[in-house]
Design a protein around this motif. Structure first.
Motif, PDB file in Angstrom:
ATOM      1  N   TYR A  12      -4.666 -24.836 -39.917  1.00 36.94           N
ATOM      2  CA  TYR A  12      -6.057 -24.513 -39.952  1.00 36.94           C
ATOM      3  C   TYR A  12      -6.614 -25.842 -40.398  1.00 36.94           C
ATOM      4  CZ  TYR A  12      -5.531 -25.385 -45.033  1.00 36.94           C
ATOM      5  OH  TYR A  12      -5.298 -25.991 -46.002  1.00 36.94           O
ATOM      6  N   VAL A  14     -10.717 -27.128 -41.632  1.00 36.48           N
ATOM      7  CA  VAL A  14     -11.925 -26.514 -42.172  1.00 36.48           C
ATOM      8  C   VAL A  14     -12.834 -27.767 -42.451  1.00 36.48           C
ATOM      9  CG1 VAL A  14     -13.324 -25.297 -43.915  1.00 36.48           C
ATOM     10  CG2 VAL A  14     -11.195 -24.776 -43.397  1.00 36.48           C
ATOM     11  N   LYS A 138      -9.529 -19.773 -44.191  1.00 34.10           N
ATOM     12  CA  LYS A 138     -10.435 -20.774 -43.542  1.00 34.10           C
ATOM     13  C   LYS A 138     -12.025 -20.495 -44.260  1.00 34.10           C
ATOM     14  CE  LYS A 138     -10.543 -22.092 -39.376  1.00 34.10           C
ATOM     15  NZ  LYS A 138     -10.485 -22.301 -37.785  1.00 34.10           N
TER      16      LYS A 138
END
Length: 160
Positions: A12, A14, A138
């Motif tokens: 991920y 972010v 996220k």
């Protein structure tokens, strides 16, 4: 569920940004000092009674903060690399509730009379549960980062 997890992203990223009406060098120096994070980081707010320990010279490479609490878990954040007044690179090692590692970067950029601060957090998502919860993670991290940047803005602009 395992089949679905196999199709989900393995990692991920972010990223959130905010513009702060304050001098870039001042904002950078304040953020580089982990002992100041309790004034603006959303995670301190979640559990103010957790134990926090600081190591090294704050604002310098290899300085770190260690936390231990029932809500925030246990882990360490270390300042790995500094590009003075432009970037802070950190490694987060979470021990509980789940053993995992993440990278964070805070970037500082002048925008007219303001400073744009961009906070990026990234890490791997373990198979299968981490990948299944990745989209929720996220969103949760994004909200926390934005909340922290908004609090940083308030504190940094007060200091000006």
């Amino acid at each position: 569920m395992l089949g679905i997890a196999g199709t989900m992203p393995k990692s991920y990223v972010v990223e959130r940004s905010i513009e702060i009406h304050a001098i870039q060098d001042d904002v950078f120096d304040w953020v580089a000092d982990f002992s100041k994070w309790k004034q603006w980081s959303p995670w301190f707010e979640y559990e103010p009674n957790a134990t926090y320990q600081y190591s090294g010279e704050m604002g310098m490479k290899d300085s770190s903060i260690r936390w231990d609490g029932k809500i925030v878990g246990r882990g360490t954040m270390t300042l790995d690399k500094i590009e003075p007044h432009h970037h802070l690179f950190m490694t987060l090692m979470f021990e509980t509730p789940h053993r995992t590692k993440a990278q964070a970067v805070l970037a500082f950029e002048p925008v007219g009379e303001q400073t744009k601060v961009t906070w990026t957090n990234q890490g791997d998502l373990e198979y299968p549960m981490g990948r299944l919860f990745g989209p929720f993670l996220k969103d949760m991290i994004g909200k926390d980062i934005l909340k922290g940047l908004e609090k940083l803005k308030v504190h940094a602009e007060k200091r000006e």
